[in-house]
Motif scaffolding. Structure first.
Motif, PDB file in Angstrom:
ATOM      1  N   MET A   1       0.826  -1.189   0.000  1.00  0.00           N
ATOM      2  CA  MET A   1       0.000   0.000   0.000  1.00  0.00           C
ATOM      3  C   MET A   1       0.869   1.251   0.000  1.00  0.00           C
ATOM      4  SD  MET A   1      -2.971  -1.191  -0.131  1.00  0.00           S
ATOM      5  CE  MET A   1      -3.781  -2.763   0.115  1.00  0.00           C
TER       6      MET A   1
ATOM      7  N   TYR B   1       1.550   5.045   1.153  1.00  0.00           N
ATOM      8  CA  TYR B   1       1.221   6.056   2.149  1.00  0.00           C
ATOM      9  C   TYR B   1       2.342   7.070   2.204  1.00  0.00           C
ATOM     10  CZ  TYR B   1      -2.458   3.010   3.884  1.00  0.00           C
ATOM     11  OH  TYR B   1      -3.570   2.237   3.975  1.00  0.00           O
TER      12      TYR B   1
ATOM     13  N   GLY C   1      -2.461   2.524   8.610  1.00  0.00           N
ATOM     14  CA  GLY C   1      -2.295   3.690   7.757  1.00  0.00           C
ATOM     15  C   GLY C   1      -2.914   4.925   8.382  1.00  0.00           C
TER      16      GLY C   1
ATOM     17  N   ALA D   1      -3.155  -1.495   6.946  1.00  0.00           N
ATOM     18  CA  ALA D   1      -2.352  -1.316   5.733  1.00  0.00           C
ATOM     19  C   ALA D   1      -1.515  -2.536   5.413  1.00  0.00           C
ATOM     20  CB  ALA D   1      -1.444  -0.099   5.900  1.00  0.00           C
TER      21      ALA D   1
ATOM     22  N   GLU E   1      -5.020  -6.448   2.195  1.00  0.00           N
ATOM     23  CA  GLU E   1      -6.291  -5.809   1.863  1.00  0.00           C
ATOM     24  C   GLU E   1      -6.709  -4.840   2.970  1.00  0.00           C
ATOM     25  OE1 GLU E   1     -10.882  -7.025   0.633  1.00  0.00           O
ATOM     26  OE2 GLU E   1      -9.324  -8.556   0.882  1.00  0.00           O
ATOM     27  N   GLU E   2      -7.063  -3.615   2.581  1.00  0.00           N
ATOM     28  CA  GLU E   2      -7.398  -2.599   3.572  1.00  0.00           C
ATOM     29  C   GLU E   2      -8.739  -2.880   4.240  1.00  0.00           C
ATOM     30  OE1 GLU E   2      -5.322   1.552   2.283  1.00  0.00           O
ATOM     31  OE2 GLU E   2      -7.125   0.977   1.177  1.00  0.00           O
TER      32      GLU E   2
ATOM     33  N   ASP F   1      -5.115   0.846  -5.565  1.00  0.00           N
ATOM     34  CA  ASP F   1      -5.413   2.090  -4.868  1.00  0.00           C
ATOM     35  C   ASP F   1      -5.429   1.852  -3.363  1.00  0.00           C
ATOM     36  OD1 ASP F   1      -5.954   4.761  -4.597  1.00  0.00           O
ATOM     37  OD2 ASP F   1      -8.026   4.653  -5.290  1.00  0.00           O
ATOM     38  N   SER F   2      -5.267   2.926  -2.581  1.00  0.00           N
ATOM     39  CA  SER F   2      -5.299   2.801  -1.127  1.00  0.00           C
ATOM     40  C   SER F   2      -5.760   4.116  -0.508  1.00  0.00           C
ATOM     41  CB  SER F   2      -3.918   2.415  -0.575  1.00  0.00           C
ATOM     42  OG  SER F   2      -2.944   3.372  -0.950  1.00  0.00           O
TER      43      SER F   2
ATOM     44  N   THR G   1      -8.150   8.908  -1.711  1.00  0.00           N
ATOM     45  CA  THR G   1      -7.229   7.821  -2.037  1.00  0.00           C
ATOM     46  C   THR G   1      -6.035   8.316  -2.835  1.00  0.00           C
ATOM     47  OG1 THR G   1      -8.113   7.165  -4.200  1.00  0.00           O
ATOM     48  CG2 THR G   1      -9.289   6.365  -2.237  1.00  0.00           C
TER      49      THR G   1
END
Length: 330
Positions: free
Chosen positions: A1, A3, A244, A258, A261-262, A286-287, A305
């Motif tokens: 992910m 961030y 996250g 994070a 899978e979120e 995407d995250s 996002t």
């Protein structure tokens, strides 16, 4: 992910961004600048008519580079800070500011307006970087608070109902070294947090309690850490997993896992009890980058996002609307 990640320690802070930043050295000055006001403004609170507001117009282009999200001035409209000024979602329509379209970084909504940092828009006579700024009228006029022309704070947090602010300072300025600093009086006097108990590892996000300003949290790959004494000592409150972005409410914390899978979890501030809030299906890769809750209607949650999507729910996750798709208005 993906961030925004910062490394934070007692004496050294290293910060990595999706976009680069520049710094210049200048002492804090109380000179009048275009778009800057030094006297506090009285802002309206609820029921703003953005369609008829002289500072806003419907969005004309795509929206890119989201740098923050929130509900300023204790009202219903959702604001996002971007590389090209402020955008607002109200009554199903996206608006943008007509001028002062600065590159707002570290955007933090409060009940009286917002705090931010960043860089002036192209062609502006303002010094770069902008330091710590405050606005009480949605950015129409902004007040120099501290470090004008000295610092750019990409990681900030503000207590929604109190004048308390936290900043991660990465480059020493005239008053601050490197590290986590906080002010209890709106940015006049600053103190450094000791950060005891926080792992010497990368961190993802920073957030403050809306009323109890001594409560501040930092999310890391090793979990979510919370302090009850202005960041002097921290303790792990989540499971040992990568966390996250997160948002602190009066009695609970919403945070995004994070690791893989979120998921969006809500955890009580008084215990380790958690519940999962349903999330929409994001685009592959995407995250979630920023998270906010409407202070007047806590069933409303919004998030932005990495890909430039903004999602919103009015029923605490039972249903979601994609109100911005890769920067484009649906």
């Amino acid at each position: 992910m993906k961030y925004i990640v910062f490394f934070i320690g007692l004496t050294v802070v290293l910060l990595f961004f999706f976009s680069s930043c520049s710094d210049s050295n200048s002492d804090h000055e109380n000179k009048t600048e275009p778009g800057i006001q030094h006297e506090s403004m009285k802002a309206k609170t609820v029921g703003i008519d953005f369609a008829g507001h002289d500072f806003f117009q419907p969005v004309s282009n795509s929206i890119s580079h989201i740098h923050g999200i929130g509900y300023p001035n204790n009202q219903e409209a959702l604001f996002i800070a971007t590389h090209h000024g402020l955008k607002v979602y109200s009554n199903g329509i996206w608006y943008e500011t007509k001028e002062h379209n600065h590159d707002y970084m570290g955007f933090q909504a409060t009940s009286e307006g917002f705090y931010s940092s960043g860089h002036p828009e192209e062609g502006s006579t303002l010094l770069n970087p902008l330091g710590l700024l405050k606005s009480e009228d949605f950015g129409k006029t902004i007040e120099k608070v501290s470090f004008y022309g000295e610092s750019d704070f990409h990681h900030m947090s503000a207590s929604y109902y109190t004048p308390s602010i936290y900043v991660v300072n990465t480059v020493p300025n005239s008053k601050l070294g490197t590290g986590l600093y906080y002010s209890l009086d709106g940015g006049e006097v600053w103190m450094q947090s000791e950060l005891e108990g926080l792992p010497q590892a990368s961190a993802h996000s920073l957030a403050t309690h809306p009323r109890l300003a001594k409560i501040v949290g930092i999310s890391t790959p090793e979990g979510l850490f919370l302090s009850h004494n202005n960041g002097n000592t921290f303790s792990l409150i989540s499971e040992e997993r990568s966390i996250g972005t997160f948002f602190i409410k009066d009695e609970s914390i919403l945070y995004v896992t994070a690791d893989g899978e979120e998921s969006l979890l809500e955890q009580s501030l008084e215990s380790d009890d958690t519940k999962q809030i349903p999330l929409p299906t994001l685009s592959e890769g995407d995250s979630i980058l920023y998270l906010a809750v409407n202070p007047l209607h806590e069933q409303e949650i919004s998030f932005g996002t990495v890909a430039g999507d903004v999602w919103r729910t009015e029923d605490y996750g039972d249903s979601w609307s994609n109100i911005l798709e890769k920067g484009n208005v649906p």
